[in-house]
Scaffold this motif. Structure first.
Motif, PDB file in Angstrom:
ATOM      1  N   LEU A  80     -12.232 -12.873  16.724  1.00  0.00           N
ATOM      2  CA  LEU A  80     -10.850 -12.572  16.112  1.00  0.00           C
ATOM      3  C   LEU A  80     -10.382 -14.009  16.222  1.00  0.00           C
ATOM      4  O   LEU A  80      -9.411 -14.187  14.884  1.00  0.00           O
ATOM      5  N   TRP A 110      -6.441  -6.169  10.534  1.00  0.00           N
ATOM      6  CA  TRP A 110      -6.284  -7.301  10.370  1.00  0.00           C
ATOM      7  C   TRP A 110      -4.854  -7.763   9.516  1.00  0.00           C
ATOM      8  O   TRP A 110      -4.424  -8.719   9.550  1.00  0.00           O
ATOM      9  N   ARG A 111      -4.272  -6.740   9.227  1.00  0.00           N
ATOM     10  CA  ARG A 111      -3.040  -6.760   8.301  1.00  0.00           C
ATOM     11  C   ARG A 111      -2.083  -7.124   9.249  1.00  0.00           C
ATOM     12  O   ARG A 111      -0.888  -7.685   8.873  1.00  0.00           O
ATOM     13  N   HIS A 161     -12.914  -2.733  10.649  1.00  0.00           N
ATOM     14  CA  HIS A 161     -12.250  -3.872  10.098  1.00  0.00           C
ATOM     15  C   HIS A 161     -11.671  -4.384  11.683  1.00  0.00           C
ATOM     16  O   HIS A 161     -10.902  -5.425  11.515  1.00  0.00           O
ATOM     17  N   ARG A 217     -11.467  -6.973  15.002  1.00  0.00           N
ATOM     18  CA  ARG A 217     -11.906  -8.357  15.180  1.00  0.00           C
ATOM     19  C   ARG A 217     -12.019  -8.366  16.831  1.00  0.00           C
ATOM     20  O   ARG A 217     -11.007  -7.880  17.407  1.00  0.00           O
ATOM     21  N   PHE A 261      -2.756 -16.489   7.130  1.00  0.00           N
ATOM     22  CA  PHE A 261      -2.469 -15.542   6.522  1.00  0.00           C
ATOM     23  C   PHE A 261      -1.665 -15.232   5.323  1.00  0.00           C
ATOM     24  O   PHE A 261      -1.805 -14.797   4.473  1.00  0.00           O
ATOM     25  N   ILE A 321      -5.304  -5.842  16.158  1.00  0.00           N
ATOM     26  CA  ILE A 321      -6.371  -6.324  15.513  1.00  0.00           C
ATOM     27  C   ILE A 321      -7.685  -6.158  16.072  1.00  0.00           C
ATOM     28  O   ILE A 321      -8.745  -5.863  15.578  1.00  0.00           O
ATOM     29  N   THR A 322      -7.462  -5.748  17.472  1.00  0.00           N
ATOM     30  CA  THR A 322      -8.744  -5.617  18.261  1.00  0.00           C
ATOM     31  C   THR A 322      -9.111  -4.301  18.456  1.00  0.00           C
ATOM     32  O   THR A 322      -8.294  -3.210  18.403  1.00  0.00           O
ATOM     33  N   PHE A 373      -9.894 -13.571   7.600  1.00  0.00           N
ATOM     34  CA  PHE A 373      -9.162 -12.593   7.917  1.00  0.00           C
ATOM     35  C   PHE A 373      -8.930 -12.582   9.678  1.00  0.00           C
ATOM     36  O   PHE A 373      -9.431 -11.947  10.473  1.00  0.00           O
ATOM     37  N   ARG A 374      -8.688 -13.911  10.196  1.00  0.00           N
ATOM     38  CA  ARG A 374      -8.622 -14.191  11.476  1.00  0.00           C
ATOM     39  C   ARG A 374      -7.662 -14.869  11.949  1.00  0.00           C
ATOM     40  O   ARG A 374      -6.787 -15.785  10.983  1.00  0.00           O
ATOM     41  N   LEU A 416      -1.972  -9.430  11.129  1.00  0.00           N
ATOM     42  CA  LEU A 416      -2.179 -10.993  11.126  1.00  0.00           C
ATOM     43  C   LEU A 416      -0.665 -11.377  10.667  1.00  0.00           C
ATOM     44  O   LEU A 416      -0.285 -12.406  10.930  1.00  0.00           O
TER      45      LEU A 416
END
Length: 255
Positions: A145, A223-224, A139, A141, A46, A202-203, A162-163, A226
């Motif tokens: 993911l 996903w930010r 957005h 994941r 990231f 993120i999920t 973005f994973r 991350l």
């Protein structure tokens, strides 16, 4: 990018590396662990995405650079130190009044940002900021993911970049295993907890938090998180180098 922006990126890389090294050495008690954490953090997928894929995320890039320094400063406030550099006599912590004053000072310094955000939301047209494409629900994941390839794919199409990286995750789990094996279970649990919490955000499992926590929707993209996951994963990776006796315990040591 202008020359000034390039210089800013280079400086942020240095700050991130030095901060991760200091934090890793502090929490893991080994200069080699700090070095490994610094390398893992500055080369985290990231981190690279913010520079080479997004390009317009210099603020987030600098935020990642400051994460380790914020944690070090927070620990210093909690544990406290006198003018001589020695910690307070009571449990190695600063008096409650000092910590309370530090918290008030921090809130006062940040008030220029969060007070208008809270008090003047109705005076700005913020609907488009959290609607449509920018709504967090678009957005998350789930099964996508983690990238399953050994080499990270930086293709932004379909959110591929973005994973989580597979190598990044395996190294973090391996580092946690080494910390457990060396008896640093408290440290391993604390770092694993931080990493898993960031990944959870993120999920879709974190949807209730996104629905109800004030201002979280303005993050727009789950996903930010991350960036937060990258720091904890880097510190866990530093565990592969082992932990020394001078490590700062994040949780009470196991017998």
């Amino acid at each position: 990018l202008t020359n000034r922006e390039v210089a800013g990126l280079e400086t942020a890389f240095v700050v991130a590396g030095l901060g991760a090294y200091a934090l890793g050495r502090r929490w893991l008690g080994s200069p080699w662990a700090g070095l490994l954490a610094a390398v893992a953090y500055t080369t985290a997928p990231f981190h690279m995405v913010n520079v080479y894929v997004r390009g317009d995320s210099l603020a987030e890039f600098w935020a990642m650079a400051l994460y380790p320094l914020v944690l070090l400063a927070g620990e210093a406030v909690v544990r406290g130190s006198g003018s001589s550099g020695r910690r307070s006599a009571v449990g190695g912590q600063s008096p409650p009044a000092t910590r309370h004053a530090s918290l008030l000072l921090a809130l006062a310094l940040a008030a220029w940002f969060f007070v208008p955000a809270l008090a003047e939301r109705d005076l700005a047209q913020l609907g488009p900021v959290t609607a449509g494409y920018f709504h967090y629900a678009n957005h998350f994941r789930g099964l996508d993911l983690v990238q399953l390839g050994a080499l990270f794919d930086y293709n932004p199409d379909g959110g591929v970049a973005f994973r989580l990286g597979l190598v990044q995750g395996v190294a973090a789990l391996a580092g946690a295993g080494v910390l457990f094996w060396r008896g640093r279970r408290g440290t391993a649990l604390a770092l694993l907890g931080g990493w898993l919490l960031a990944v959870l955000m993120i999920t879709p499992l974190s949807r209730p938090l996104w629905d109800h926590l004030p201002l979280l929707a303005y993050t727009q993209f789950p996903w930010r998180f991350l960036s937060v996951a990258a720091l904890f994963a880097a510190l866990l990776t530093g565990g592969l180098a082992g932990a020394g006796e001078n490590a700062s315990p994040l949780l009470p040591r196991s017998p």
